[in-house]
Design a protein around this motif. Structure first.
Motif, PDB file in Angstrom:
ATOM      1  N   ASP A  49      59.881 -11.709 155.851  1.00 14.35           N
ATOM      2  CA  ASP A  49      61.194 -12.294 156.148  1.00 14.35           C
ATOM      3  C   ASP A  49      61.073 -13.713 156.688  1.00 14.35           C
ATOM      4  O   ASP A  49      61.554 -14.048 157.785  1.00 14.35           O
ATOM      5  N   GLN A  52      63.961 -15.936 158.372  1.00 22.64           N
ATOM      6  CA  GLN A  52      64.497 -15.682 159.710  1.00 22.64           C
ATOM      7  C   GLN A  52      63.616 -16.193 160.831  1.00 22.64           C
ATOM      8  O   GLN A  52      64.014 -16.109 161.999  1.00 22.64           O
ATOM      9  N   TRP A  55      64.667 -18.138 164.092  1.00 26.39           N
ATOM     10  CA  TRP A  55      65.357 -17.427 165.170  1.00 26.39           C
ATOM     11  C   TRP A  55      64.417 -17.012 166.295  1.00 26.39           C
ATOM     12  O   TRP A  55      64.861 -16.744 167.416  1.00 26.39           O
ATOM     13  N   SER A 103      59.016  -5.257 163.034  1.00 21.55           N
ATOM     14  CA  SER A 103      59.689  -6.065 162.019  1.00 21.55           C
ATOM     15  C   SER A 103      60.108  -7.380 162.647  1.00 21.55           C
ATOM     16  O   SER A 103      60.142  -7.513 163.877  1.00 21.55           O
ATOM     17  N   PRO A 105      63.190  -8.807 162.614  1.00 20.56           N
ATOM     18  CA  PRO A 105      64.414  -8.649 163.419  1.00 20.56           C
ATOM     19  C   PRO A 105      64.140  -8.045 164.789  1.00 20.56           C
ATOM     20  O   PRO A 105      64.752  -8.451 165.784  1.00 20.56           O
ATOM     21  N   ALA A 106      63.218  -7.062 164.849  1.00 24.64           N
ATOM     22  CA  ALA A 106      62.875  -6.471 166.149  1.00 24.64           C
ATOM     23  C   ALA A 106      62.202  -7.495 167.043  1.00 24.64           C
ATOM     24  O   ALA A 106      62.502  -7.586 168.246  1.00 24.64           O
ATOM     25  N   ILE A 108      62.605 -10.704 166.970  1.00 25.83           N
ATOM     26  CA  ILE A 108      63.640 -11.644 167.396  1.00 25.83           C
ATOM     27  C   ILE A 108      64.434 -11.071 168.566  1.00 25.83           C
ATOM     28  O   ILE A 108      64.706 -11.761 169.553  1.00 25.83           O
ATOM     29  N   ALA A 109      64.799  -9.785 168.465  1.00 20.78           N
ATOM     30  CA  ALA A 109      65.553  -9.141 169.551  1.00 20.78           C
ATOM     31  C   ALA A 109      64.742  -9.112 170.842  1.00 20.78           C
ATOM     32  O   ALA A 109      65.268  -9.364 171.936  1.00 20.78           O
TER      33      ALA A 109
END
Length: 478
Positions: A49, A52, A55, A103, A105-106, A108-109
């Motif tokens: 990814d 992204q 971010w 991942s 997204p994880a 990033i969180a």
């Protein structure tokens, strides 16, 4: 009030372990701001990814920036120790979660959790230093803290590359675990403060409005021209809704019993001018750190290491002058010292504009060093002047506002400098990798940095005359 022995400034004094703990916690935030850059390729190869990955930086900066005013106010209410320990704890939790991220997204969180921790650590470290050291001692102590940033600017990218190449990018985050535990233990056992116990009314409405409004506005600034066009629906909506929430926040704060961000901060001339100075410092820093390495690599053909070392001259000059600034403001006063610093920063920016067409690495490094020397005489004395003008129960808010302003300066600077560079790239038919286009774009950005330095100088001129003896009565009263 903080109850710490005030004998000596060195590391062997009673305050030495506290200062070491503050430097360790500051180092966590400073290294984390740079260590990830060289590891991005490895992270993307592992988690995928690619689109992204920006971010990873934006969410950290956003979470850190919007949380600073909240922590600052809470520290004036419940004390510095609980807030900095909360920050260290959140940073520790975020680091562990990032290390196990499955991942992008994880990850990033979890970087957002780290950012929330950093939002408490940095302002609390500077506020605690203001609490336990006198006005005359603070310049040397702030020099120590600034030196942490200087070392981290060089060590961070190097460590990131080493971990990514020889171990795993996940150790970029796991290395924070023992450092957080050591810093937390030292703060728990060696830093003591006595807080007056009384009931407080939490400004929940103000906190929600401030966080939401700032998040939307900063998000719009960070992602404008990147994730979406400036004139797109998401961009306009973020600015409009964020601005409306902040307008409502101002109305709420006027009636709040204990406002999360007291409006008196923006009604005192010294605080207004030092806040504007911090805004300019943030813009200057982001302009040079973002574009000097790119310019040297793309035009001068410098290696990433040489380009990084040229930029490191900026962060080396800063702690040198910051640690010596006490000698200036004790004799000349805060305003004169800041004016000398802005003069040096302006001269450094002018020199950069003069020498950059020749793409000489040494001259660029000298220019950055001169700007760093100037900023050390600007940032530290202006912050100390602001801290010293208020009692203990207002110092957290004042420090937080100053650092928040610097974050805003960096966020806005990123957008403005990026727009300037992109406009030149867009007007050229040669492409972004052509040296002549890079030279033109870099020159425009460096000119904008000079404008920011001049803006900082104007704010310094408007700063009221404040000598150490003028503010020490506030220290004595608290």
């Amino acid at each position: 009030m903080t109850a710490v022995d005030t004998s000596g400034v060195g590391f062997r004094s009673e305050r030495g372990p506290v200062l070491i703990a503050l430097m360790v916690t500051t180092g966590l935030v400073a290294i984390d701001a740079t260590i990830l850059a060289t590891a991005v390729p490895s992270i993307v190869d592992d988690l995928g990814d690619f689109a992204q990955f920006p971010w990873l930086f934006s969410i950290y900066l956003l979470a850190q920036a919007v949380s600073v005013p909240l922590y600052a106010k809470l520290s004036d209410t419940v004390g510095r120790k609980p807030i900095i320990l909360l920050g260290v704890g959140l940073f520790l939790l975020g680091s562990i979660l990032c290390g196990f991220a499955w991942s992008l997204p994880a990850l990033i969180a979890f970087r957002a959790v780290q950012g929330l921790g950093a939002g408490a650590v940095q302002p609390m470290a500077i506020t605690i230093a203001g609490d336990i050291y006198t006005v005359a001692e603070r310049a040397k102590v702030q020099g120590y803290l600034a030196s942490v940033w200087a070392i981290s600017s060089v060590a961070g990218p190097t460590l990131g590359g080493v971990f990514s190449e020889f171990v795993s990018w996940r150790w970029i985050f796991f290395i924070n675990v023992p450092l957080c535990l050591v810093a937390g233990w030292m703060l728990v056992t060696r830093f003591h403060e006595k807080i007056e116990k009384r009931r407080h009314r939490l400004d929940i409405a103000g906190a929600v409005l401030l966080t939401s409004g700032l998040s939307l506005v900063i998000l719009a600034v960070l992602e404008g021209g990147q994730a979406w066009a400036w004139d797109s629906v998401p961009s306009i909506a973020a600015f409009v809704v964020g601005g409306a929430l902040l307008a409502v926040f101002v109305l709420v704060e006027r009636r709040a019993a204990e406002p999360i961000l007291p409006l008196w901060v923006f009604s005192r001339r010294l605080l207004i001018t030092t806040t504007l100075i911090s805004l300019g410092v943030g813009a200057i820093l982001i302009g040079l750190t973002s574009y000097v390495p790119t310019f040297l690599e793309g035009v001068a053909g410098a290696s990433p290491l040489l380009a990084g070392l040229a930029l490191a001259a900026l962060t080396i000059g800063w702690p040198i002058s910051a640690s010596l600034s006490g000698r200036f403001y004790l004799r000349l006063g805060f305003r004169t010292t800041v004016l000398i610093g802005t003069g040096l920063a302006i001269l450094g920016a002018v020199l950069l504009i003069v020498v950059y067409p020749n793409a000489n690495i040494v001259l660029v490094a000298i220019s950055c060093f001169m700007v760093g020397l100037g900023l050390g005489l600007v940032a530290t004395p202006s912050l100390i002047a602001a801290q010293s003008s208020v009692p203990w129960n207002e110092r957290g808010v004042v420090t937080g506002t100053n650092l928040f302003s610097r974050s805003i300066g960096s966020a806005v600077g990123v957008a403005v400098f990026g727009a300037i560079a992109n406009s030149i790239f867009g007007a050229s038919s040669k492409g972004e990798t052509d040296p002549s286009v890079l030279i033109a774009a870099s020159g425009a950005v460096f000119a904008a940095v000079l404008v920011c330095a001049a803006f900082t100088g104007v704010a310094a001129l408007a700063m009221p005359q404040a000598r150490v003896e003028d503010v020490e009565h506030v220290e004595a009263a608290t």
